[in-house]
Design an enzyme around this catalytic site. Structure first.
Site, PDB file in Angstrom:
ATOM      1  N   ASP A   1      10.098 -15.122  68.872  1.00  0.00           N
ATOM      2  CA  ASP A   1       9.089 -14.060  68.951  1.00  0.00           C
ATOM      3  C   ASP A   1       8.315 -13.888  67.643  1.00  0.00           C
ATOM      4  O   ASP A   1       7.873 -12.786  67.310  1.00  0.00           O
ATOM      5  CB  ASP A   1       9.734 -12.723  69.365  1.00  0.00           C
ATOM      6  CG  ASP A   1      10.552 -12.887  70.628  1.00  0.00           C
ATOM      7  OD1 ASP A   1      10.056 -13.530  71.556  1.00  0.00           O
ATOM      8  OD2 ASP A   1      11.692 -12.385  70.665  1.00  0.00           O
TER       9      ASP A   1
ATOM     10  N   GLY B   1       5.488 -15.478  67.099  1.00  0.00           N
ATOM     11  CA  GLY B   1       4.067 -15.713  67.366  1.00  0.00           C
ATOM     12  C   GLY B   1       3.718 -17.195  67.378  1.00  0.00           C
ATOM     13  O   GLY B   1       2.579 -17.573  67.087  1.00  0.00           O
ATOM     14  N   LYS B   2       4.682 -18.022  67.745  1.00  0.00           N
ATOM     15  CA  LYS B   2       4.433 -19.476  67.784  1.00  0.00           C
ATOM     16  C   LYS B   2       3.368 -19.849  68.807  1.00  0.00           C
ATOM     17  O   LYS B   2       2.536 -20.719  68.543  1.00  0.00           O
ATOM     18  CB  LYS B   2       5.725 -20.228  68.141  1.00  0.00           C
ATOM     19  CG  LYS B   2       6.830 -20.090  67.123  1.00  0.00           C
ATOM     20  CD  LYS B   2       8.109 -20.743  67.605  1.00  0.00           C
ATOM     21  CE  LYS B   2       8.728 -20.048  68.806  1.00  0.00           C
ATOM     22  NZ  LYS B   2       9.254 -18.693  68.549  1.00  0.00           N
ATOM     23  N   GLY B   3       3.416 -19.199  69.971  1.00  0.00           N
ATOM     24  CA  GLY B   3       2.457 -19.517  71.026  1.00  0.00           C
ATOM     25  C   GLY B   3       1.034 -19.263  70.565  1.00  0.00           C
ATOM     26  O   GLY B   3       0.132 -20.075  70.774  1.00  0.00           O
TER      27      GLY B   3
ATOM     28  N   ASN C   1      13.785 -19.476  78.940  1.00  0.00           N
ATOM     29  CA  ASN C   1      14.215 -18.358  78.095  1.00  0.00           C
ATOM     30  C   ASN C   1      13.102 -17.956  77.128  1.00  0.00           C
ATOM     31  O   ASN C   1      13.073 -16.845  76.626  1.00  0.00           O
ATOM     32  CB  ASN C   1      15.505 -18.708  77.325  1.00  0.00           C
ATOM     33  CG  ASN C   1      15.444 -20.044  76.595  1.00  0.00           C
ATOM     34  OD1 ASN C   1      14.504 -20.806  76.772  1.00  0.00           O
ATOM     35  ND2 ASN C   1      16.441 -20.323  75.790  1.00  0.00           N
TER      36      ASN C   1
ATOM     37  N   GLY D   1       9.292 -17.021  75.848  1.00  0.00           N
ATOM     38  CA  GLY D   1       8.123 -16.311  76.356  1.00  0.00           C
ATOM     39  C   GLY D   1       7.054 -16.329  75.282  1.00  0.00           C
ATOM     40  O   GLY D   1       7.215 -15.716  74.238  1.00  0.00           O
ATOM     41  N   HIS D   2       6.010 -17.096  75.505  1.00  0.00           N
ATOM     42  CA  HIS D   2       4.935 -17.194  74.504  1.00  0.00           C
ATOM     43  C   HIS D   2       3.744 -16.371  74.964  1.00  0.00           C
ATOM     44  O   HIS D   2       3.156 -16.650  76.006  1.00  0.00           O
ATOM     45  CB  HIS D   2       4.539 -18.659  74.304  1.00  0.00           C
ATOM     46  CG  HIS D   2       5.603 -19.456  73.601  1.00  0.00           C
ATOM     47  ND1 HIS D   2       5.509 -20.797  73.364  1.00  0.00           N
ATOM     48  CD2 HIS D   2       6.783 -19.061  73.076  1.00  0.00           C
ATOM     49  CE1 HIS D   2       6.598 -21.199  72.722  1.00  0.00           C
ATOM     50  NE2 HIS D   2       7.387 -20.164  72.541  1.00  0.00           N
TER      51      HIS D   2
ATOM     52  N   THR E   1      19.131 -14.608  77.923  1.00  0.00           N
ATOM     53  CA  THR E   1      18.005 -14.239  78.784  1.00  0.00           C
ATOM     54  C   THR E   1      18.336 -14.492  80.253  1.00  0.00           C
ATOM     55  O   THR E   1      17.495 -14.275  81.113  1.00  0.00           O
ATOM     56  CB  THR E   1      16.754 -15.054  78.414  1.00  0.00           C
ATOM     57  OG1 THR E   1      17.067 -16.441  78.609  1.00  0.00           O
ATOM     58  CG2 THR E   1      16.349 -14.826  76.960  1.00  0.00           C
TER      59      THR E   1
ATOM     60  N   GLN F   1      12.000 -20.390  70.637  1.00  0.00           N
ATOM     61  CA  GLN F   1      13.052 -19.673  69.893  1.00  0.00           C
ATOM     62  C   GLN F   1      12.798 -19.780  68.382  1.00  0.00           C
ATOM     63  O   GLN F   1      11.658 -19.969  67.991  1.00  0.00           O
ATOM     64  CB  GLN F   1      14.451 -20.178  70.285  1.00  0.00           C
ATOM     65  CG  GLN F   1      14.876 -19.769  71.690  1.00  0.00           C
ATOM     66  CD  GLN F   1      14.383 -20.704  72.771  1.00  0.00           C
ATOM     67  OE1 GLN F   1      14.498 -21.917  72.669  1.00  0.00           O
ATOM     68  NE2 GLN F   1      13.845 -20.154  73.843  1.00  0.00           N
TER      69      GLN F   1
ATOM     70  N   THR G   1      10.161 -12.243  77.929  1.00  0.00           N
ATOM     71  CA  THR G   1      10.832 -12.822  79.096  1.00  0.00           C
ATOM     72  C   THR G   1      11.641 -11.780  79.849  1.00  0.00           C
ATOM     73  O   THR G   1      11.630 -11.736  81.073  1.00  0.00           O
ATOM     74  CB  THR G   1      11.752 -13.993  78.658  1.00  0.00           C
ATOM     75  OG1 THR G   1      10.936 -14.985  78.050  1.00  0.00           O
ATOM     76  CG2 THR G   1      12.485 -14.610  79.840  1.00  0.00           C
TER      77      THR G   1
ATOM     78  N   ARG H   1      13.527  -6.619  77.333  1.00  0.00           N
ATOM     79  CA  ARG H   1      14.497  -5.857  76.528  1.00  0.00           C
ATOM     80  C   ARG H   1      13.871  -5.434  75.198  1.00  0.00           C
ATOM     81  O   ARG H   1      13.001  -6.118  74.661  1.00  0.00           O
ATOM     82  CB  ARG H   1      15.727  -6.731  76.222  1.00  0.00           C
ATOM     83  CG  ARG H   1      16.582  -7.027  77.421  1.00  0.00           C
ATOM     84  CD  ARG H   1      17.740  -7.945  77.059  1.00  0.00           C
ATOM     85  NE  ARG H   1      17.285  -9.276  76.685  1.00  0.00           N
ATOM     86  CZ  ARG H   1      18.071 -10.244  76.225  1.00  0.00           C
ATOM     87  NH1 ARG H   1      19.356 -10.017  76.069  1.00  0.00           N
ATOM     88  NH2 ARG H   1      17.592 -11.431  75.933  1.00  0.00           N
TER      89      ARG H   1
HETATM   90  P1  IMP Z   1      19.631 -17.945  75.887  1.00  0.00           P
HETATM   91  O1  IMP Z   1      18.764 -18.869  75.119  1.00  0.00           O
HETATM   92  O2  IMP Z   1      18.956 -17.347  77.081  1.00  0.00           O
HETATM   93  O3  IMP Z   1      20.968 -18.546  76.203  1.00  0.00           O
HETATM   94  O4  IMP Z   1      19.956 -16.686  74.933  1.00  0.00           O
HETATM   95  C1  IMP Z   1      20.712 -16.802  73.734  1.00  0.00           C
HETATM   96  C2  IMP Z   1      20.165 -15.859  72.676  1.00  0.00           C
HETATM   97  O5  IMP Z   1      18.875 -16.318  72.280  1.00  0.00           O
HETATM   98  C3  IMP Z   1      19.962 -14.418  73.150  1.00  0.00           C
HETATM   99  O6  IMP Z   1      20.204 -13.556  72.058  1.00  0.00           O
HETATM  100  C4  IMP Z   1      18.505 -14.391  73.561  1.00  0.00           C
HETATM  101  O7  IMP Z   1      17.955 -13.101  73.507  1.00  0.00           O
HETATM  102  C5  IMP Z   1      17.911 -15.287  72.500  1.00  0.00           C
HETATM  103  N1  IMP Z   1      16.648 -15.940  72.920  1.00  0.00           N
HETATM  104  C6  IMP Z   1      16.524 -17.011  73.731  1.00  0.00           C
HETATM  105  N2  IMP Z   1      15.236 -17.346  73.873  1.00  0.00           N
HETATM  106  C7  IMP Z   1      14.544 -16.464  73.133  1.00  0.00           C
HETATM  107  C8  IMP Z   1      13.159 -16.307  72.855  1.00  0.00           C
HETATM  108  O8  IMP Z   1      12.308 -17.064  73.314  1.00  0.00           O
HETATM  109  N3  IMP Z   1      12.816 -15.269  72.032  1.00  0.00           N
HETATM  110  C9  IMP Z   1      13.749 -14.453  71.481  1.00  0.00           C
HETATM  111  N4  IMP Z   1      15.049 -14.564  71.707  1.00  0.00           N
HETATM  112  C10 IMP Z   1      15.450 -15.567  72.524  1.00  0.00           C
HETATM  113 MG    MG Z   2       8.882 -14.901  72.671  1.00  0.00          MG
END
Ligand code: IMP
Ligand code: MG
Length: 327
Positions: free
Chosen positions: A13, A15-17, A40, A42-43, A124, A175, A248, A251
């Protein structure tokens, strides 16, 4: 071949997108590749004034650049079709530009059901962890095994090395480095690598590497089960002003001051030569400026900028940016 990589230096999060979308405007790139993670991610991208959230599809589709879901990714097919439909109805020509690496892995119904039960990491619930586990346990399903995906499938070696005369690739990371399974806050991490090595693992010639764009926010955010946000009204203000909700899952993202120690680790280990601090406007509105590790409160934005410049500008070009546009 030329390769530029966009990676997150924090917990996602950053701001890569937005940065990827901006860099594509110069028209130089022949390919844009998502190299890790799945839906997982979200851009949040602003395209011609519309706010669009992408999860798997690289930002290249907005500019008619070949956009590859790379070999390092995992993919939920139903969600992919939803995303294709959403982008198509927003006027984006996804179908002509989207490609999927035949050796990317598929997120199955079983993976989703298993991840839905997670209550220790705060995932996620996209099925990411189980899909990567099965990949490495050598029992995964790959995109090349799925008949429906045939129109999109490519062999990345053919595509990158035997197609265009000159290939210029922009790698769109997902991520952030502090969610990396090796270098992040284990076990509170994701299940695919998030740094430059992960990008290169997608069949990229390491000697083609030109720029590493490291993206950070001027403060920290994190979503997941770990306790992250300290007591203090200022962090609640950052959360509110920065609209820090997950793209995504919706939360609330926990907030803290910029963590210098972690940022430096991510910076040096990934060879960052272009460093962007996003969302400066949020702390401008909150009116407070600080860092942790070392802990320091600054009197003004100018003081904090000077500090960051003194640390990073000997090694990288630094940019301060604002939401939502990248300036
Ligand atoms: P997972 O990748 O869904 O297995 O989640 C593992 C951890 O990485 C959790 O704390 C998620 O909230 C976090 N996470 C996964 N993808 C993102 C993302 O794109 N942005 C922020 N946190 C992420
Ligand atoms: Mg994001």
């Amino acid at each position: 071949m030329i390769t530029d990589i966009v990676i997150g230096l924090q917990h996602g999060d950053e701001g890569k997108g937005k940065v990827t979308h901006h860099l594509l405007k110069n028209g130089e790139y022949t390919h844009c590749i998502r190299f890790n993670g799945g839906q997982n991610a979200g851009h949040t991208i602003y395209h011609n004034g519309d706010k669009i959230i992408t999860h798997a599809i690289p930002a290249g589709v907005f500019f008619n650049v070949k956009s590859i879901i790379g070999s390092g990714c995992v993919l939920n097919i139903d969600k992919l079709y939803n995303e294709i439909d959403k982008l198509t109805s927003a006027g984006v020509d996804v179908r002509s530009n989207l490609k999927i690496a035949a050796n990317a892995h598929i997120i199955t119904e079983e993976h989703l059901n298993e991840d839905a039960k997670d209550n220790s990491i705060g995932t996620t619930k996209s099925g990411n962890g189980p899909a990567y586990r099965d990949k490495y346990a050598r029992r995964g399903v790959r995109a090349g095994d799925i008949g429906d995906l045939r129109p999109f499938l490519i062999d990345m070696v053919e595509e990158l090395y035997y197609g265009n005369e000159k290939t210029a690739v922009l790698m769109e990371g997902a991520q952030g480095f502090w969610l990396d399974p090796d270098w992040g806050d284990y076990p509170f991490v994701t299940s695919s690598h998030c740094g430059v090595a992960a990008a290169i693992q997608n069949g990229i010639n390491p000697r083609s590497l030109r720029n590493v764009w490291g993206i950070a926010k001027i403060y920290e955010t994190y979503v997941g089960k770990r306790s992250f946000q300290p007591e203090g009204e200022v962090f609640e203000n950052i959360q509110r002003v920065g609209k820090e909700y997950g793209a995504t899952t919706g939360r609330v993202r926990q907030c803290n001051w910029l963590n210098m120690k972690q940022l430096l680790h991510a910076f040096v280990m990934n060879g960052v030569n272009k460093l962007i601090f996003n969302k400066m406007d949020v702390l401008q509105e909150v009116g407070e400026w600080g860092i942790i590790q070392p802990d320091q409160i600054f009197n003004s934005e100018e003081q904090m900028r000077e500090y960051l410049e003194s640390v990073f500008s000997p090694h990288a070009e630094i940019f301060f940016s604002f939401s939502p546009e990248f300036v």
